[in-house]
Design an enzyme around this catalytic site. Structure first.
Site, PDB file in Angstrom:
ATOM      1  N   ASP A  18       0.729  -0.870  -0.257  1.00 51.90           N
ATOM      2  CA  ASP A  18       0.058  -0.162  -0.485  1.00 51.90           C
ATOM      3  C   ASP A  18       0.598   1.145   0.008  1.00 51.90           C
ATOM      4  OD1 ASP A  18      -1.959   1.766  -0.063  1.00 51.90           O
ATOM      5  OD2 ASP A  18      -1.893   1.912   2.101  1.00 51.90           O
ATOM      6  N   SER A  19       0.090   2.515  -0.252  1.00 54.27           N
ATOM      7  CA  SER A  19       1.178   3.402  -0.527  1.00 54.27           C
ATOM      8  C   SER A  19       0.699   4.404   1.158  1.00 54.27           C
ATOM      9  CB  SER A  19       0.257   4.665  -0.691  1.00 54.27           C
ATOM     10  OG  SER A  19      -1.019   4.637  -0.376  1.00 54.27           O
TER      11      SER A  19
ATOM     12  N   TYR B   5      -0.143   8.053  -3.020  1.00 50.97           N
ATOM     13  CA  TYR B   5      -0.344   7.925  -4.550  1.00 50.97           C
ATOM     14  C   TYR B   5      -0.590   8.753  -4.804  1.00 50.97           C
ATOM     15  CZ  TYR B   5       3.231   4.429  -3.591  1.00 50.97           C
ATOM     16  OH  TYR B   5       4.673   3.116  -3.730  1.00 50.97           O
ATOM     17  N   GLY B   6      -2.048   9.327  -4.578  1.00 54.13           N
ATOM     18  CA  GLY B   6      -3.763   9.663  -5.607  1.00 54.13           C
ATOM     19  C   GLY B   6      -3.526  10.570  -5.935  1.00 54.13           C
TER      20      GLY B   6
ATOM     21  N   CYS C 269      -3.944  -0.810  -2.527  1.00 54.89           N
ATOM     22  CA  CYS C 269      -4.149   0.972  -2.743  1.00 54.89           C
ATOM     23  C   CYS C 269      -5.095   0.728  -4.025  1.00 54.89           C
ATOM     24  CB  CYS C 269      -2.800   1.169  -2.705  1.00 54.89           C
ATOM     25  SG  CYS C 269      -1.729   3.046  -2.859  1.00 54.89           S
ATOM     26  N   ASN C 270      -6.107   1.988  -4.367  1.00 57.21           N
ATOM     27  CA  ASN C 270      -6.580   1.942  -5.274  1.00 57.21           C
ATOM     28  C   ASN C 270      -6.169   2.214  -6.118  1.00 57.21           C
ATOM     29  OD1 ASN C 270     -10.071   0.600  -4.884  1.00 57.21           O
ATOM     30  ND2 ASN C 270      -8.784   1.433  -3.078  1.00 57.21           N
ATOM     31  N   THR C 271      -4.654   3.446  -5.741  1.00 57.47           N
ATOM     32  CA  THR C 271      -4.734   4.074  -6.523  1.00 57.47           C
ATOM     33  C   THR C 271      -3.621   3.497  -7.698  1.00 57.47           C
ATOM     34  OG1 THR C 271      -4.723   6.474  -5.481  1.00 57.47           O
ATOM     35  CG2 THR C 271      -2.942   6.770  -7.117  1.00 57.47           C
TER      36      THR C 271
ATOM     37  N   GLU D   6      -4.840  10.394   8.763  1.00 59.80           N
ATOM     38  CA  GLU D   6      -3.774  10.703   8.262  1.00 59.80           C
ATOM     39  C   GLU D   6      -4.066  11.085   9.934  1.00 59.80           C
ATOM     40  OE1 GLU D   6      -1.054  11.121   5.039  1.00 59.80           O
ATOM     41  OE2 GLU D   6      -1.789   8.799   4.772  1.00 59.80           O
TER      42      GLU D   6
ATOM     43  N   CYS E  94     -11.382   4.014  -1.882  1.00 58.20           N
ATOM     44  CA  CYS E  94      -9.601   4.035  -0.997  1.00 58.20           C
ATOM     45  C   CYS E  94     -10.198   3.534   0.140  1.00 58.20           C
ATOM     46  CB  CYS E  94      -9.548   5.692  -1.026  1.00 58.20           C
ATOM     47  SG  CYS E  94      -8.274   6.030   0.134  1.00 58.20           S
TER      48      CYS E  94
ATOM     49  N   HIS F 217      -8.251   4.203   2.720  1.00 62.01           N
ATOM     50  CA  HIS F 217      -8.023   4.152   4.064  1.00 62.01           C
ATOM     51  C   HIS F 217      -9.750   5.026   4.167  1.00 62.01           C
ATOM     52  CE1 HIS F 217      -3.774   6.136   3.248  1.00 62.01           C
ATOM     53  NE2 HIS F 217      -4.638   6.817   4.082  1.00 62.01           N
TER      54      HIS F 217
END
Lengths: 276, 276
Positions: A11-12, A43-44, A74-76, A153, A185, A187
């Protein structure tokens, strides 16, 4: 034996821990090795080529450990790298986008699905593409919510300010007649209770983390790679490119387990060897 | 191209239509070819060897049509034949047991799962085995409910008598502290509203049909076998070993589509060729 090897998760940053949390719950016998590229998160907003480069650095690093499956949590990164990783790797590779789309197509009654994610994920059109590939009838509303990752975050999972920010972010998509909303996402599941409260009971919230863990289970079973023996306690090993203590605190909090090992990596060993 | 071929679905009778119904909803572009061995239904009380023989007759029959994936939409047949079919066939094979178990492990909060099914399915211990293979902590309550399939076959999906019979059947398992209940028979989803009413809100009902359709989607995607092109209307072709008109009526009712073709087969062509 391959079946005894861990599942690799990348993941990012820390978002992929929501996938890990579900993996531990749904597959309590499996071992996990994780890399979070915290240092270069998020990363988005990054250009596609940068996301590709960073993601492959993590994949190459994990492949040095023997893993039996790779989860791009990670979706991105999924939007950019999944197809090429499926092609190049000899182990099964799963991203977080498809599991969310099939869950949405399962629950929607009015064929009208919403997706929220980072700019990178939404601009890639990956959810729209996956949903309409499977169903010609489905209508899709997509919305980038750049204010949400920073909330997670900062640990602001609830409270008045969080609610206000989430409410403002979601407003446009909640004015459409969607009956299901994909949290595109990893998160976002941390914000799911507030999102559900704001969206109301008429909208089913789909967490890509939960759904991905389920797809991992289905594929391990299909490939005869489920670990079904006995072992004392499964090992969970975490690498971060950022500070260990922050990552460790978040991991312990989110996963509600004490027995984890967090190590630092700068992924440089890989970069050097490849002459990059 | 393999990707354009239909998904093959087999069942002891009409129960597998609950899986087809979800396949059509979740994968509206895919074509389906189905065999229901209505003439020899139910499989539940039959000896294992007989179930094996009949199930392979259906599989061999379907393989003559080109199919890209096989779904064994009958719990009894899955318990007996899935592993050997996965081994022998070159196309992906899915049964209805694993999808229900992973859905249960996803939703249960107290690690206490219930399963109801035919005598054949429950006595095979297949659900217990699958659940405990994945999780050492899970507690499983299993109960054979032989009175339920006849209810569905008589079209008694609701009403006072149906409710009384279902209530009596479920009583033992509802006295345990389960928080999720797998409908381990593809006939049962037709009774799901009554079962949910009797079980109460504290128990989540898991339909193997819904979950199997989802796993089909996940595996087609993983194997790059999803049909993502355009075609006018997908074809749905049904074979039955029993009377066409009864089967046709049920299929139209349950699937809510008019455009289906039902043909009769005695599976004899297969039996002859194999010298059985």
């Amino acid at each position: 034996m391959l079946v005894e090897k861990p599942i690799g998760v990348i993941d990012s940053g820390v978002g992929g821990l929501t996938v890990v949390s579900e993996l531990i719950r749904q597959l309590p016998k499996e071992e996990i090795i994780y890399i979070g590229d915290t240092d270069r998160c998020p990363y988005g907003p990054r250009p596609v080529e940068e996301v590709r480069k960073y993601t492959w650095e993590m994949i190459d690093y994990l492949l040095k450990h023997e893993i039996k499956m790779l989860v791009i949590a990670c979706n991105t990164a999924t939007a950019v790298v999944l197809e090429e990783a499926k092609e190049r790797l000899s182990i099964p590779v799963i991203g977080v986008i498809h599991p969310g789309t099939i869950a949405a197509l399962k629950v929607t009654q009015n064929d009208h699905v919403g997706v929220i994610g980072t700019e990178g994920t939404i601009n890639s059109g990956a959810y729209f593409r996956e949903l309409t590939k499977i169903s010609s009838n489905v209508k899709v509303e997509s919305l980038a919510c750049p204010a949400l990752v920073p909330l997670v975050e900062k640990g602001m999972f609830s409270g008045e300010e969080a609610k206000r920010i989430i409410e403002a972010s979601l407003r446009p998509i909640l004015q459409t007649p969607i009956d299901s909303l994909i949290l595109g996402c990893t998160h976002y599941p941390l914000l799911a209770p507030v999102i559900q409260e704001i969206a109301g009971e008429g909208i089913e919230i789909i967490s890509s983390g939960d759904e991905t863990a389920r797809e991992v289970s289905a594929l391990l079973y299909f490939e005869n790679l489920l670990f079904t023996g006995e072992r004392p306690e499964p090992n969970y090993l975490f690498y971060t490119t950022g500070p260990i203590d922050t990552f460790e605190k978040i991991a312990r909090d989110w996963l509600s387990i004490d027995d984890i090992t967090v190590k630092r990596t700068d992924l440089l060993s890989v970069i050097k060897e490849k002459g990059m």
